[in-house]
Design a protein around this motif. Structure first.
Motif, PDB file in Angstrom:
ATOM      1  N   VAL A 282      65.211  16.704  48.063  1.00  0.00           N
ATOM      2  CA  VAL A 282      64.206  17.687  48.475  1.00  0.00           C
ATOM      3  C   VAL A 282      63.067  16.992  49.207  1.00  0.00           C
ATOM      4  O   VAL A 282      62.498  16.014  48.721  1.00  0.00           O
ATOM      5  CB  VAL A 282      63.632  18.439  47.257  1.00  0.00           C
ATOM      6  CG1 VAL A 282      62.625  19.501  47.711  1.00  0.00           C
ATOM      7  CG2 VAL A 282      64.743  19.072  46.438  1.00  0.00           C
ATOM      8  N   ILE A 283      62.748  17.507  50.394  1.00  0.00           N
ATOM      9  CA  ILE A 283      61.583  17.070  51.158  1.00  0.00           C
ATOM     10  C   ILE A 283      60.540  18.180  51.063  1.00  0.00           C
ATOM     11  O   ILE A 283      60.812  19.323  51.438  1.00  0.00           O
ATOM     12  CB  ILE A 283      61.924  16.825  52.638  1.00  0.00           C
ATOM     13  CG1 ILE A 283      63.085  15.844  52.782  1.00  0.00           C
ATOM     14  CG2 ILE A 283      60.693  16.330  53.402  1.00  0.00           C
ATOM     15  CD1 ILE A 283      63.675  15.808  54.189  1.00  0.00           C
ATOM     16  N   ALA A 284      59.363  17.865  50.549  1.00  0.00           N
ATOM     17  CA  ALA A 284      58.268  18.837  50.508  1.00  0.00           C
ATOM     18  C   ALA A 284      57.339  18.569  51.695  1.00  0.00           C
ATOM     19  O   ALA A 284      57.037  17.417  52.005  1.00  0.00           O
ATOM     20  CB  ALA A 284      57.500  18.739  49.208  1.00  0.00           C
ATOM     21  N   ALA A 285      56.900  19.621  52.360  1.00  0.00           N
ATOM     22  CA  ALA A 285      56.008  19.471  53.512  1.00  0.00           C
ATOM     23  C   ALA A 285      54.802  20.378  53.349  1.00  0.00           C
ATOM     24  O   ALA A 285      54.934  21.552  52.996  1.00  0.00           O
ATOM     25  CB  ALA A 285      56.746  19.804  54.804  1.00  0.00           C
ATOM     26  N   ILE A 286      53.623  19.814  53.603  1.00  0.00           N
ATOM     27  CA  ILE A 286      52.382  20.586  53.556  1.00  0.00           C
ATOM     28  C   ILE A 286      51.637  20.413  54.875  1.00  0.00           C
ATOM     29  O   ILE A 286      51.951  19.542  55.669  1.00  0.00           O
ATOM     30  CB  ILE A 286      51.493  20.172  52.373  1.00  0.00           C
ATOM     31  CG1 ILE A 286      51.184  18.672  52.420  1.00  0.00           C
ATOM     32  CG2 ILE A 286      52.150  20.554  51.052  1.00  0.00           C
ATOM     33  CD1 ILE A 286      50.254  18.185  51.311  1.00  0.00           C
ATOM     34  N   GLY A 287      50.642  21.272  55.082  1.00  0.00           N
ATOM     35  CA  GLY A 287      49.948  21.292  56.360  1.00  0.00           C
ATOM     36  C   GLY A 287      48.789  20.325  56.454  1.00  0.00           C
ATOM     37  O   GLY A 287      48.838  19.196  55.952  1.00  0.00           O
ATOM     38  N   ASP A 288      47.718  20.795  57.074  1.00  0.00           N
ATOM     39  CA  ASP A 288      46.589  19.933  57.407  1.00  0.00           C
ATOM     40  C   ASP A 288      45.767  19.559  56.181  1.00  0.00           C
ATOM     41  O   ASP A 288      45.305  20.427  55.433  1.00  0.00           O
ATOM     42  CB  ASP A 288      45.679  20.635  58.416  1.00  0.00           C
ATOM     43  CG  ASP A 288      46.409  20.986  59.703  1.00  0.00           C
ATOM     44  OD1 ASP A 288      47.222  20.167  60.161  1.00  0.00           O
ATOM     45  OD2 ASP A 288      46.178  22.094  60.244  1.00  0.00           O
TER      46      ASP A 288
ATOM     47  N   ALA B 161      68.287  19.172  51.292  1.00  0.00           N
ATOM     48  CA  ALA B 161      69.344  18.546  52.080  1.00  0.00           C
ATOM     49  C   ALA B 161      70.467  18.098  51.158  1.00  0.00           C
ATOM     50  O   ALA B 161      70.216  17.706  50.015  1.00  0.00           O
ATOM     51  CB  ALA B 161      68.807  17.359  52.868  1.00  0.00           C
ATOM     52  N   VAL B 162      71.683  18.156  51.651  1.00  0.00           N
ATOM     53  CA  VAL B 162      72.847  17.740  50.873  1.00  0.00           C
ATOM     54  C   VAL B 162      73.682  16.771  51.684  1.00  0.00           C
ATOM     55  O   VAL B 162      73.936  16.995  52.876  1.00  0.00           O
ATOM     56  CB  VAL B 162      73.708  18.959  50.473  1.00  0.00           C
ATOM     57  CG1 VAL B 162      75.072  18.511  49.940  1.00  0.00           C
ATOM     58  CG2 VAL B 162      73.001  19.800  49.414  1.00  0.00           C
ATOM     59  N   ARG B 163      74.073  15.683  51.022  1.00  0.00           N
ATOM     60  CA  ARG B 163      75.025  14.742  51.620  1.00  0.00           C
ATOM     61  C   ARG B 163      76.356  14.905  50.896  1.00  0.00           C
ATOM     62  O   ARG B 163      76.448  14.751  49.680  1.00  0.00           O
ATOM     63  CB  ARG B 163      74.534  13.303  51.499  1.00  0.00           C
ATOM     64  CG  ARG B 163      75.497  12.288  52.123  1.00  0.00           C
ATOM     65  CD  ARG B 163      74.915  10.880  52.051  1.00  0.00           C
ATOM     66  NE  ARG B 163      75.818   9.903  52.620  1.00  0.00           N
ATOM     67  CZ  ARG B 163      75.931   9.638  53.923  1.00  0.00           C
ATOM     68  NH1 ARG B 163      75.154  10.284  54.771  1.00  0.00           N
ATOM     69  NH2 ARG B 163      76.780   8.736  54.368  1.00  0.00           N
ATOM     70  N   GLU B 164      77.383  15.210  51.664  1.00  0.00           N
ATOM     71  CA  GLU B 164      78.705  15.435  51.101  1.00  0.00           C
ATOM     72  C   GLU B 164      79.754  15.102  52.151  1.00  0.00           C
ATOM     73  O   GLU B 164      79.623  15.474  53.319  1.00  0.00           O
ATOM     74  CB  GLU B 164      78.827  16.896  50.650  1.00  0.00           C
ATOM     75  CG  GLU B 164      79.989  17.182  49.743  1.00  0.00           C
ATOM     76  CD  GLU B 164      79.900  18.573  49.132  1.00  0.00           C
ATOM     77  OE1 GLU B 164      80.459  18.780  48.044  1.00  0.00           O
ATOM     78  OE2 GLU B 164      79.261  19.453  49.740  1.00  0.00           O
ATOM     79  N   LYS B 165      80.782  14.375  51.741  1.00  0.00           N
ATOM     80  CA  LYS B 165      81.874  13.985  52.639  1.00  0.00           C
ATOM     81  C   LYS B 165      81.340  13.250  53.862  1.00  0.00           C
ATOM     82  O   LYS B 165      81.789  13.478  54.992  1.00  0.00           O
ATOM     83  CB  LYS B 165      82.687  15.205  53.054  1.00  0.00           C
ATOM     84  CG  LYS B 165      83.384  15.896  51.893  1.00  0.00           C
ATOM     85  CD  LYS B 165      84.178  17.101  52.341  1.00  0.00           C
ATOM     86  CE  LYS B 165      84.869  17.764  51.156  1.00  0.00           C
ATOM     87  NZ  LYS B 165      85.642  18.970  51.552  1.00  0.00           N
TER      88      LYS B 165
END
Length: 397
Positions: A46-52, A321-325
């Motif tokens: 998981v990538i968390a993103a916030i603003g200014d 995001a998922v990494r698979e195969k």
């Protein structure tokens, strides 16, 4: 393969789900089911993103000198950020410890701010914004020094042009994420000397700048599983993306960007998906709004519909995001609405972000509310609806 976008309000905690679902055509079932190969390991992050993250004097003058200093600002959102594998923010201030604290128009904060962000879970920031040079070339270098000392990665600028243009990478459980950052310009002119510090520039309508940025994305793509691009763009207080934003986002996704995180308008803009010609899709948050500022100063329940109230709105965007195969993809994203609340902490009053769902629940379940508590509850409930309706494409109230 295509990706469909679905916005859905979840019943638990008012969390809002923005999901990207893969649809595939089912193969005709054979008479004899083939032997299933061993299941490969599946990795989700998981990538968390916030603003200014803005530091006006109205905020800094209150927290500097307090026991927990800047840490007071993020107390009510730590649990949201720390749960992600990595959290990203737009750091819209310099951090030069050799000059005084200052607010608009030239922001400068103490290194304690970075320690507080790190403790809150922020692991990487963009310093490509119009305030990057507020303390001059030496101030930019000291900001970078202080970020490194705090253990926070940065992108969008560097001590040299080569350093600024290099993608910043983070590898999490075998998944490598490359971060790039660009701004439309800086308020203070960049130094002319060849080997001085640099900020990555992507000017509106500049074909040369866009070509340079897309080439950087392509290069980052060759060695990274995911590419995240931070863009400081658009017009202040504009709630819809410009034609140039859409053009630039499309070209960058085509070049290989998986996620685009927009900043600078200080209000929210839409979150959308874009499809490249090869069918790959990217997630674009045209503007994440303010995470912390005092630009909504003076907004109360009585004037909660004032346009300035939009400057208090923000979101925490969780990107899954998922990494698979052997392939890594963005599979869904959730956003949690936030608001910069004028909050009382002991004997002081300060502006700080709150998770709207959590704060509303806290107020609703109080054994006894004051009249002021009721007003705050009504204000926050209204802002929750505004943010939710806005990002779900409904008409604003």
């Amino acid at each position: 393969m295509s990706i469909c976008c679905l916005l859905k309000q979840m019943s638990a905690g008012f969390s809002i789900l923005f999901a990207l679902l893969f649809l595939s055509t089912c193969a005709r079932q054979s008479e004899v089911a083939p032997r299933q190969p061993p299941r490969e390991e599946r990795t989700e992050l998981v990538i968390a993103a916030i603003g200014d993250v803005m530091m006006p004097l109205s905020i800094q003058s209150v927290v500097v000198g307090q026991k927990d200093s800047y840490g007071l600002l993020f107390e009510k959102v730590v649990s949201d950020l720390i749960s992600a594998d990595i959290a990203f923010a737009n750091l819209e201030t310099t951090v030069d410890h050799t000059v005084p604290v200052s607010g608009y128009p030239k922001f400068n904060a103490r290194p304690d701010l970075l320690a507080a962000l790190k403790k809150a879970g922020v692991g990487i920031v963009s310093i490509a914004n119009n305030h990057a040079m507020d303390a001059g070339p030496d101030g930019l270098i000291r900001t970078i020094d202080n970020l490194e000392a705090a253990g926070i990665r940065y992108t969008g600028a560097g001590r040299t042009q080569v350093e600024a243009e290099r993608a910043t990478t983070a590898t999490i459980r075998g998944v490598t994420i490359a971060f790039l950052g660009y701004t439309y310009g800086t308020n203070q002119r960049l130094p002319r000397k060849k080997n001085g510090p640099r900020v990555n520039i992507l000017r509106p309508e500049s074909e040369d700048d866009l070509a340079h940025a897309t080439e950087a994305v392509r290069k980052a793509r060759t060695s990274a599983d995911l590419v995240v691009v931070s863009l400081h763009w658009s017009d202040e207080y504009r709630t819809n993306p410009t034609a140039w934003q859409r053009r630039a986002a499309s070209d960058l996704v085509e070049a290989g960007a998986d996620v685009i995180l927009g900043h600078h308008p200080h209000v929210l803009q839409p979150v959308e998906s874009l499809t490249a010609r090869n069918g790959r899709q990217g997630l674009v948050a045209f503007s994440l709004g303010n995470f912390i500022s005092s630009q909504n100063q003076g907004i109360t329940h009585e004037n909660k519909e004032h346009a300035r109230a939009l400057r208090g709105d923000g979101i925490i965007l969780n990107i899954f995001a998922v990494r698979e195969k052997g392939k890594t993809s963005i599979v869904r994203a959730e956003f949690r609405p936030t608001w910069t609340l004028r909050d009382k902490v002991g004997e002081i009053v300060l502006y700080r972000p709150v998770d709207l769902a959590r704060e509303i629940t806290r107020l609703e379940t109080m054994p006894k509310r004051t009249r002021e508590d009721d007003k705050i509850l009504k204000l926050l409930s209204f802002r929750m609806k505004v943010i939710t309706d806005s990002l779900m494409g409904k008409a604003a109230p």
